[in-house]
Design a protein around this motif. Structure first.
Motif, mmCIF file in Angstrom:
data_model
loop_
_atom_site.group_PDB
_atom_site.id
_atom_site.type_symbol
_atom_site.label_atom_id
_atom_site.label_comp_id
_atom_site.label_asym_id
_atom_site.label_seq_id
_atom_site.Cartn_x
_atom_site.Cartn_y
_atom_site.Cartn_z
ATOM 1 N N UNK A 3 -3.397 -1.753 -12.114
ATOM 2 C CA UNK A 3 -2.142 -1.263 -12.722
ATOM 3 C C UNK A 3 -1.177 -0.828 -11.623
ATOM 4 N N UNK A 4 -1.722 -0.118 -10.629
ATOM 5 C CA UNK A 4 -0.877 0.353 -9.525
ATOM 6 C C UNK A 4 -0.235 -0.822 -8.802
ATOM 7 N N UNK A 5 -1.045 -1.860 -8.557
ATOM 8 C CA UNK A 5 -0.527 -3.054 -7.871
ATOM 9 C C UNK A 5 0.600 -3.700 -8.665
ATOM 10 N N UNK B 75 7.990 4.865 -7.626
ATOM 11 C CA UNK B 75 6.696 4.454 -8.174
ATOM 12 C C UNK B 75 6.005 5.583 -8.929
ATOM 13 N N UNK B 76 6.304 6.816 -8.588
ATOM 14 C CA UNK B 76 5.635 7.933 -9.271
ATOM 15 C C UNK B 76 6.441 8.406 -10.486
ATOM 16 N N UNK B 77 7.454 7.634 -10.855
ATOM 17 C CA UNK B 77 8.362 8.013 -11.957
ATOM 18 C C UNK B 77 8.852 9.447 -11.784
ATOM 19 N N UNK B 78 9.531 9.724 -10.687
ATOM 20 C CA UNK B 78 9.933 11.113 -10.448
ATOM 21 C C UNK B 78 10.973 11.582 -11.464
ATOM 22 N N UNK C 86 0.838 -1.213 0.000
ATOM 23 C CA UNK C 86 0.000 0.000 0.000
ATOM 24 C C UNK C 86 0.869 1.258 0.000
ATOM 25 N N UNK C 87 1.985 1.205 0.706
ATOM 26 C CA UNK C 87 2.915 2.338 0.705
ATOM 27 C C UNK C 87 3.397 2.632 -0.703
ATOM 28 N N UNK C 88 3.792 1.567 -1.412
ATOM 29 C CA UNK C 88 4.353 1.767 -2.755
ATOM 30 C C UNK C 88 3.260 2.210 -3.731
ATOM 31 N N UNK D 132 -0.824 7.066 -9.794
ATOM 32 C CA UNK D 132 -2.142 7.506 -10.267
ATOM 33 C C UNK D 132 -2.554 6.613 -11.435
ATOM 34 N N UNK D 133 -3.180 5.516 -11.109
ATOM 35 C CA UNK D 133 -3.640 4.561 -12.121
ATOM 36 C C UNK D 133 -4.684 3.681 -11.460
#
Lengths: 539, 352
Positions: B115-117, B155-158, B103-105, B110-111
């Motif tokens: 997809x997020x999982x 995870x947010x592709x910074x 859940x942290x990751x 934003x998907x």
């Protein structure tokens, strides 16, 4: 006294303190259910609905008042924040029934607000030309209670927000979440345990309130407890209703704990700085909301009380007030000294004893703080009356005169109830001061051949003397303010300051006891100041 | 190498105050694509403040921060932290304690949930934390928390990753491997990063480039070797490791000489002008000891740290610190020795 004897002493005293709760539980299973059945068939369902409505509304209003201001003060910079962080705690000092009286006086049909509105708009009362909200109902009582109870939640939530630290929210924002999303997804869920504890505490206070709801003629379970005991003399029915109330408190706690599962919320951080610097309308809005709460919960009632006092100066020469003050003072001092002494015994035993159960006496004796005081008063009566009846029978059988109600009919019951109710306050203060004393001091004293008593009296007590006086003072003030237990347990013709003021409130004559009410408010300010100082040190 | 065309992040003369005290003073920096930059410096030098300013958590008084050419912050303009595409990892990792590792990751992705999982699981696999998806942060070790924090940040592709003393809460024996692993992950993701530390070992292992900060300014910027062998300030020289300060003079041959040791085989950098009163910084490993019963120096104390042995040697009125590899034969205290200086480029500063 060796460690084992200290442990036995601590366990024995804590057992005495939890005895009322145990008897309450046992009594609720007692077969005498005639009155309870009658109440159940007649008024109790309505009372339960009223109670649920009242408690739910108090919780909702308290959350709406406390959580936003706790967040603002902990996380934002806005004009006046420095002052609001302690001003917001002031309503704690104000008894809810006094606030209820003052607002009723203000908003009632004959009150100044409606009078001015009628004069201004030429409303014709006879044909019902206008509508004005009714204050003497469940929502009215809920607002009154929430206005003085919200600081408990504010204090707990503010600390939780502060300890949560800025990092979690900064990370949340760097992961693309807006301030509102971060508040909703991170800050509030993280503070949930703290918020629930605060709400349970407020719920317990609202549940145990008698004065406000009685003044507003709202019948709740507390009314049923009072009627059962004071009206019908049925301890069993009062106990059954009390247990219903207690189950409610326990259920909320249990649900929260179950839902929390393995999650750990603790994330202590101490380098706190304000995260959001508010400006423009946001800053003005924040200051205005805080100011409104302080004004409504403290300043306005205090000003009105002051004006009552000035108006009725001649009444304040009442000689009865002096007597009441004196007997309240010695009663509160007695309870405060006993409570603090017991707290010292619990903490000291926990410190010197290596036994796994040494920490339990303090924990067990603190549990009653979550019990509504009406429930507690009933719980205290059960073992006492049982003991008195047994002893009276025995005395008569032995051919002596029966000693009568030498416990429940005297101030003993009141002092015992105060001790049980406020043990947690003293425990908390004393425990934290003991923690600040280095364990190596104990070892050094022991290595010099000192006994446990010498260690306690020559090392610990001198070192924690400030905390001892704080504990005594805090319990003293709580006892002075306590109303529901005092109303149920006071001996005939005996008044405490709180019952004295309440009597005038219920007779719609608070003006005559306004000075006494101010004394209660002033006494209540001390713990608020202490809390403010502690809060400033922690932050 | 940083060129104008491949600059990802650019700080131009930024100034930041904290509680009315200036913390950053016209700080300028450039970070290239895929580059890992380390901000090195003592406590209070402004490293963390610089990170917070880049993340948008502190306002600028002056200057400008640009990301891929777009202005993020200036004195009048500030893109909100959540709109910058810059992730930050703090010293305490700041994992949300009420959420599981997975859940942290997923938190910032934003998907759709599926997809997020999938994305979160792939990242957890990358940082070798797949087995801990349902676990709560409190059940993880420091090193594991660090890996989760990296996965969450990526995870947010910074566009840039900021790391504030990320290795200070990790066990010493895990640190080096963790640094190498995370460096590899960042390089695989082509994510430029800035990390802050006061440890030169961490800086040398993890970063491509270092910037040494002092009083809110960058004193020197470059690769590790240039900061180590050519420090531009005495405080930087000392921060890069301990050494000996000698009062020296520059000879006509472009060397230096000092009392007791005579002319030293250390070349004076000819790109700088020096006065006659100088002090030279010589590291313990740039000195050599040789046992000699008629030597003019005496061993007065020694310490052993496993990899090397440190000798404290008295030479006339000066005391020198010399390090040797530990498997060399130990010289007893009181023994007489000759001290010689290895040939190197001199580190010189004006005497104050």
């Amino acid at each position: 006294m060796n460690n084992k004897k200290w442990l036995i002493l601590a366990w024995a005293t804590s057992f005495c303190l939890i005895l009322p709760a145990l008897f309450l539980l046992a009594q609720s299973f007692a077969p005498d259910t005639e009155l309870f059945d009658h109440l159940w068939e007649t008024v109790l369902p309505d009372y339960i609905v009223n109670t649920l409505q009242l408690v739910s509304l108090v919780l909702i209003f308290s959350a709406l008042f406390a959580i936003p201001v706790a967040w603002l003060v902990a996380m934002c910079d806005f004009p006046g924040k420095r002052y609001f962080q302690w001003l917001l705690m002031l309503p704690l000092a104000m008894p809810a029934y006094v606030v209820a009286y003052v607002y009723t006086d203000l908003f009632d049909f004959a009150g100044p607000i409606q009078r001015v509105l009628r004069a201004l708009f030429q409303w014709d009362v006879a044909i019902g030309q206008h509508w004005f909200f009714e204050i003497r109902n469940v929502p009215g009582a809920a607002v009154m209670l929430a206005l003085v109870l919200y600081p408990y939640l504010y204090l707990i939530a503010r600390t939780a927000f502060l300890e949560q630290g800025a990092h979690l929210l900064q990370v949340s924002r760097s992961l693309g979440q807006s301030p509102w999303q971060s508040f909703k997804r991170v800050a509030v869920p993280l503070c949930r345990p703290a918020i629930v504890v605060g709400l349970v505490f407020i719920g317990a206070e609202a549940l145990g309130d008698f004065a406000t709801v009685h003044y507003f003629a709202v019948n709740t379970l507390t009314t049923a407890v009072y009627d059962s005991w004071l009206g019908h003399g049925s301890l069993s029915a009062a106990a059954k209703i009390s247990i219903l109330m207690l189950i409610g408190v326990m259920a909320i706690l249990a649900v929260e704990r179950w839902q929390r599962g393995r999650q750990r919320y603790y994330h202590k951080y101490t380098g706190q700085t304000a995260l959001f610097h508010l400006s423009g309308w946001q800053a003005k809005g924040a200051s205005a909301y805080c100011a409104l709460l302080v004004f409504a919960g403290f300043i306005l009632p205090a000003l009105i009380l002051l004006s009552y006092t000035l108006k009725s100066m001649s009444f304040n020469t009442d000689s009865q007030l002096g007597v009441v003050l004196l007997q309240t003072a010695w009663l509160a001092i007695l309870a405060a000294v006993i409570t603090t002494a017991l707290a010292i015994i619990f903490s000291f035993t926990n410190r010197i004893s290596r036994h796994a159960s040494a920490a339990l006496p303090s924990k067990l004796s603190s549990m009653s703080y979550m019990m509504p005081s009406t429930v507690l008063a009933i719980a205290v009566l059960i073992p006492m009356t049982l003991f008195e009846i047994t002893l009276n029978d025995l005395w008569v059988w032995l051919g002596f005169d029966a000693p009568g109600l030498f416990l429940s009919g005297t101030v003993f019951a009141l002092v015992f109830a105060f001790v049980v109710r406020f043990q947690a306050v003293a425990n908390g203060t004393i425990e934290s001061s003991f923690l600040a004393v280095s364990p190596s001091l104990d070892m050094a004293a022991k290595s010099m051949g000192k006994s446990n008593q010498q260690l306690l009296f020559s090392i610990h007590i001198p070192l924690i003397r400030k905390s001892i006086s704080t504990a005594v003072l805090l319990v003293f003030i709580e006892c002075m303010k306590e109303l529901p237990a005092a109303l149920l347990l006071r001996p005939f013709n005996f008044d405490t300051l709180a019952t004295y003021v309440y009597q005038y409130v219920s007779d719609e004559q608070l003006e005559q006891a306004a000075f006494a009410a101010i004394l209660i408010v002033l006494a209540g300010l001390y713990p608020v100041i202490r809390l403010t100082q502690t809060g400033e040190r922690t932050t | 190498m940083t060129t104008d065309s491949n600059i990802a992040l650019q700080l131009d003369h930024i100034s930041v105050s904290y509680q009315q005290k200036p913390v950053l003073d016209k700080l300028s920096l450039r970070i290239a694509d895929n580059e890992i930059m380390c901000l090195l410096g003592q406590s209070g030098s402004g490293k963390t403040t610089a990170l917070k300013a880049i993340a948008g958590l502190l306002p600028l008084l002056h200057g400008e921060i640009r990301l891929n050419g777009e202005v993020l912050s200036s004195a009048k303009h500030c893109v909100m932290p959540e709109q910058r595409g810059i992730s930050i990892i703090f010293q305490d990792f700041a994992l949300f304690p009420h959420m599981t590792v997975l859940e942290n990751v997923c938190f910032g992705i934003k998907a759709s949930a599926q997809v997020a999982n999938e994305k979160a699981k792939a990242l957890l696999a990358l940082v070798k934390m797949s087995d801990y998806e349902p676990v709560y942060p409190s059940e993880l070790s420091g090193g594991q928390q660090q890996r989760v924090a990296i996965a969450r940040a990526l995870a947010t592709d910074p566009k840039v990753l900021l790391l504030d003393e990320p290795f200070s809460n990790v066990d010493h024996h895990l640190k080096e491997q963790l640094m190498l692993d995370i460096r590899k992950v960042l390089k695989q993701h082509h994510t430029p990063a800035i990390f802050v530390t006061h440890s030169k070992e961490e800086a040398f292992t993890f970063a491509d480039k270092l910037a040494f900060m002092e009083s809110g300014k960058v004193i020197q910027e470059g690769i590790a070797e240039s900061l180590y062998f050519q420090p531009s300030s005495a405080s930087l020289a000392e921060s890069m490791g301990e050494g000996n300060w000698l009062k020296v003079e520059v000879t006509e041959d472009g060397l230096t000489k000092c009392p007791y040791l005579g002319t030293l085989p250390t070349s004076v950098p000819n790109d700088q002008q020096y006065s006659s009163t100088l002090r030279q910084f010589i590291r313990p490993n740039q000195l050599v000891l040789e046992a000699n019963p008629t030597g003019n120096a005496e061993v007065i104390e020694q310490t052993f740290n496993g990899e090397s042995r440190y000798y404290f040697v008295r030479l006339g009125k000066i005391e020198l610190r010399v390090s040797t590899v530990s498997n060399n034969v130990s010289l007893p205290n009181g023994s007489l020795v000759d001290v010689t200086v290895l040939s190197h480029r001199a580190i010189l500063f004006e005497r104050t």
